[in-house]
Scaffold this active site. Structure first.
Site, short mmCIF file in Angstrom:
data_model
loop_
_atom_site.label_atom_id
_atom_site.label_comp_id
_atom_site.label_asym_id
_atom_site.label_seq_id
_atom_site.Cartn_x
_atom_site.Cartn_y
_atom_site.Cartn_z
CG ASN A 14 -8.55 -2.57 -2.10
OD1 ASN A 14 -7.46 -2.77 -2.52
ND2 ASN A 14 -8.70 -1.47 -1.09
CG HIS A 17 -3.79 -7.08 -0.71
ND1 HIS A 17 -2.83 -6.88 0.19
CD2 HIS A 17 -4.78 -6.45 0.27
CE1 HIS A 17 -3.23 -6.11 1.15
NE2 HIS A 17 -4.39 -5.72 1.00
CG HIS A 50 -4.54 2.68 0.85
ND1 HIS A 50 -4.44 2.00 2.14
CD2 HIS A 50 -3.95 3.86 1.06
CE1 HIS A 50 -4.04 2.82 3.09
NE2 HIS A 50 -3.70 4.07 2.56
NE ARG A 52 -0.28 1.47 4.24
CZ ARG A 52 -0.97 1.20 5.11
NH1 ARG A 52 -2.23 0.67 4.86
NH2 ARG A 52 -0.50 1.49 6.30
NE ARG A 56 2.57 -1.00 4.12
CZ ARG A 56 2.14 -1.19 5.27
NH1 ARG A 56 1.04 -2.09 5.71
NH2 ARG A 56 2.55 -0.25 6.23
CD GLU A 77 -8.77 2.22 0.57
OE1 GLU A 77 -7.84 1.96 1.34
OE2 GLU A 77 -9.81 1.35 0.22
CB THR A 108 -6.73 0.69 6.97
OG1 THR A 108 -5.89 0.83 5.87
CG2 THR A 108 -7.14 1.96 7.37
CD GLU A 158 -15.14 1.86 2.25
OE1 GLU A 158 -14.88 2.56 1.45
OE2 GLU A 158 -14.28 0.78 2.58
CG HIS A 197 -10.92 -3.68 6.65
ND1 HIS A 197 -9.77 -3.23 6.13
CD2 HIS A 197 -10.14 -4.51 7.33
CE1 HIS A 197 -8.64 -3.39 6.63
NE2 HIS A 197 -8.84 -4.51 7.46
N1 PXP Z 1 -12.24 0.01 2.45
C1 PXP Z 1 -11.05 0.63 2.92
C2 PXP Z 1 -11.34 2.07 3.32
C3 PXP Z 1 -9.78 0.00 2.89
O1 PXP Z 1 -8.80 0.68 3.38
C4 PXP Z 1 -9.64 -1.33 2.64
C5 PXP Z 1 -8.37 -2.13 2.68
O2 PXP Z 1 -7.42 -1.95 3.62
C6 PXP Z 1 -11.04 -2.13 2.20
C7 PXP Z 1 -12.07 -1.34 2.10
C8 PXP Z 1 -10.77 -3.36 1.60
O3 PXP Z 1 -10.52 -4.34 2.66
P1 PXP Z 1 -10.05 -5.88 2.17
O4 PXP Z 1 -8.83 -5.84 1.32
O5 PXP Z 1 -9.78 -6.63 3.60
O6 PXP Z 1 -11.38 -6.40 1.66
#
Ligand code: PXP
Length: 255
Positions: A14, A17, A50, A52, A56, A77, A108, A158, A197
């Site tokens: 992901n 960030h 994602h 959003r 952001r 996402e 999330t 998920e 997550h």
């Molecule tokens: N899976 C989903 C559906 C998410 O929304 C997120 C990020 O919010 C992640 C995985 C990855 O989470 P993280 O950035 O905490 O590793």
């Protein structure tokens, strides 16, 4: 085009960030698409991002470039809104993960309510599926939510690992037991099971060892680790921990 790396457990990186850091100053760097391409090279089986409502994380322009430049599949996402549906249908990513979204939340928080939200979610699941996009639902590890995902016709869930990752050591065992039970339930009811997550080097192993989970989506921790040792090295270490966990449980389930 899809790369099949034949990992028993896929890693979706992901890159949200990377975009968050860029957005803190505006401008163009660090570039989340560059990070996604680097992640591909470092062993990611897919990229997750994602879009959003408030943009952001990634922007619409980032999504255009991800669709053009990625070789591995994109898991987009989105919240179940008409705006996001239109964007997903226009771009046709490999997968769309429906997530709950609240403007004021920092991340999330918690999964979708696939039970109470059935009537709202159903048209989104149907339209995305009809467009050939693989739909997953981001839900809590709760068998009732999994049954609701089946009722919605979603092929993938998920499991939200946030409560497991945030818990203190003693309670973590209970959260893990819930994830194990939910993953077993997913297999019984014919759902492909992903998880994610909050996962870190310290929390990934027990989740990666669950044979019926075929994909982990990990972002924030990897981007943070990249500050200290580089993104490539963080992804390679995560990949190695996942492979080792899976090898030790002998779970050679192919995705
Ligand atoms: N899976 C989903 C559906 C998410 O929304 C997120 C990020 O919010 C992640 C995985 C990855 O989470 P993280 O950035 O905490 O590793």
């Amino acid at each position: 085009m899809t790369i099949n790396r034949a990992h028993a457990l896929r890693l979706g990186v992901n890159i949200d960030h990377v975009a968050t850091i860029r957005n803190a100053r505006g401008g163009g760097f660090p570039d989340p698409v560059r990070a996604a391409k680097l992640a591909e090279g470092a062993g990611a089986d897919g990229i997750t991002a994602h879009l959003r409502e408030d943009r952001r994380h990634i922007s619409d322009g980032d999504l255009d470039r991800l669709m053009d430049e990625l070789v591995v599949p994109l898991n987009l996402e989105i919240a179940a809104t008409d705006e996001m549906l239109e964007i997903a249908l226009r771009h046709k990513p490999h997968a769309a993960c429906l997530v709950p979204e609240k403007r004021e939340e920092r991340t999330t928080e918690g999964g979708l309510d696939a039970i109470g939200g059935h009537n709202h979610l159903k048209p989104y699941v149907d339209e995305l599926t009809a467009a050939g996009i693989r739909v997953s639902l981001f839900i809590e590890p709760d068998p009732a939510q999994l049954d609701a995902a089946v009722a919605l016709g979603a092929p993938v869930v998920e499991l939200h690992t946030g409560a497991y990752c945030d818990a203190r050591q003693v309670e973590r065992r209970d959260h893990l037991a819930r994830i194990v039970a939910a993953a077993d339930h997913a297999e019984r009811v014919g759902l492909e099971c992903h998880a994610g997550h909050g996962l870190t080097f310290d929390t990934v192993t027990p989740v990666a060892a669950i044979p019926s989970i075929v994909e982990l989506n990990i972002g924030h921790f990897l981007v943070g680790e990249a500050i200290f040792g580089g993104l490539e090295s963080a992804i390679k270490r995560m990949r190695a921990l996942m492979d080792q966990a899976r090898a030790e449980t002998g779970g050679a389930k192919s995705a």
